[in-house]
Structures are given as structure tokens and as C-alpha cells.
Write an enzyme that holds these catalytic residues in place. Sequence first.
Site, short mmCIF file in Angstrom:
data_model
loop_
_atom_site.label_atom_id
_atom_site.label_comp_id
_atom_site.label_asym_id
_atom_site.label_seq_id
_atom_site.Cartn_x
_atom_site.Cartn_y
_atom_site.Cartn_z
N ALA A 1 10.00 2.51 -1.34
CA ALA A 1 9.91 3.31 -2.56
C ALA A 1 11.01 4.37 -2.59
O ALA A 1 11.66 4.59 -3.62
CB ALA A 1 8.54 3.97 -2.67
N GLY B 1 6.34 1.34 5.77
CA GLY B 1 7.27 0.40 5.13
C GLY B 1 7.34 0.60 3.63
O GLY B 1 8.43 0.59 3.04
N CYS B 2 6.21 0.80 3.00
CA CYS B 2 6.18 0.98 1.54
C CYS B 2 6.83 2.30 1.14
O CYS B 2 7.47 2.38 0.09
CB CYS B 2 4.75 0.88 1.03
SG CYS B 2 4.04 -0.77 1.27
N THR B 3 6.70 3.32 1.98
CA THR B 3 7.35 4.60 1.70
C THR B 3 8.87 4.44 1.79
O THR B 3 9.61 4.91 0.91
CB THR B 3 6.85 5.69 2.66
OG1 THR B 3 5.43 5.85 2.46
CG2 THR B 3 7.55 7.02 2.42
N ALA C 1 0.82 -1.21 0.00
CA ALA C 1 0.00 0.00 0.00
C ALA C 1 0.85 1.26 0.00
O ALA C 1 1.72 1.43 0.85
CB ALA C 1 -0.93 0.02 1.21
#
Length: 163
Positions: free
Chosen positions: A56, A51-53, A46
Site C-alpha cells: 500500500a 506485506g500489505c502495508t 489484510a
Amino acid sequence: MSTSETTARLSVGDQAPDFTLQDAASNSVALSAYRGQKTIIYFYPAASTPGCTKQACDFRDSLESLKSLGYQVLGISPDKVSKLEKFVNKEELNFPLLSDEDHAVAEAYGAWGEKKNYGRVYEGLIRSTIVLDEEGKVTLAQYNVRATGHVAKLRRDLGIDSK
């Protein structure tokens, strides 16, 4: 048939399933357009989550060195295009993020299946990274990867440690 029965994981040497998805600017992006280039496809749960930030931004900060070694990067999540657009703009991401709302591509790549979190079992996106050669064949397939430090580990696994 449950999703977990239909989502076999990819292995080294497999031909990657082709796809066309919408990016954060609503453009169609086809994997076939990346033939002739090594491509890193990473699946993340998401946009705009911690974590995804981190993951990325790690790819963002490593992109020039990856490109200098011939690698392109594509991020795929089940997010809507509008959420991806906000994420790309906020984090100044410099590579395509693609929307796989029905998770069909994640399923084809074995990145959708059973997950466990705090004792709860459910189906969702499995953080995964697939690396393809110039012909679209899998050279590395990693599932259940950690967001933090993933690009450094990926570089080591590919034998390209130095930034």
C-alpha cells in the site's frame, strides 16, 4: 460447487466486472465512475499486515507518477470498513481502499481461491493486480504477486519504468 470452480481468472481483453463497494470513509465507490481512465485494481489479503502495508505504501509513494501517466489506483481487501479507515489514516494512504467483506468482487476477478501456507490448504484472497483501460477492459492481469517490489515490477510490465 467450490469457490475455486467459480473464480475463473481474468485475461487480457476481458471486460472487467463492475462493482460498487464501500471505501474507508463509508462512501460508495463504483468502478463505472472510473470509465475514461486507466485503472489499477489491486487485491490484498489484510490491512495493517507487514506485506500489505509495504504494498500500500509503495502505491502511495508512486501515485503521483502513476496519475501523471493516466492511472488511478484502487485497493480491495476483505477487511471491514473500520479496519480500512484505521489503515488509511495510519499510513496516510492517498487512494481508495475498498471493503469486499463477502469477497464477491475478489471472486468475480479470480482473486479468491485455494491458497497453501506452511502445508495448510485453505480458501482466501490471492494477492492480484488487474489493470484496466479507459473502457474497462483488462490490459494486464497478474495473480500471486509479491507485495515487496510489486509496483516497480508493474511499472516495468506496463512499460512505464521511469518514476
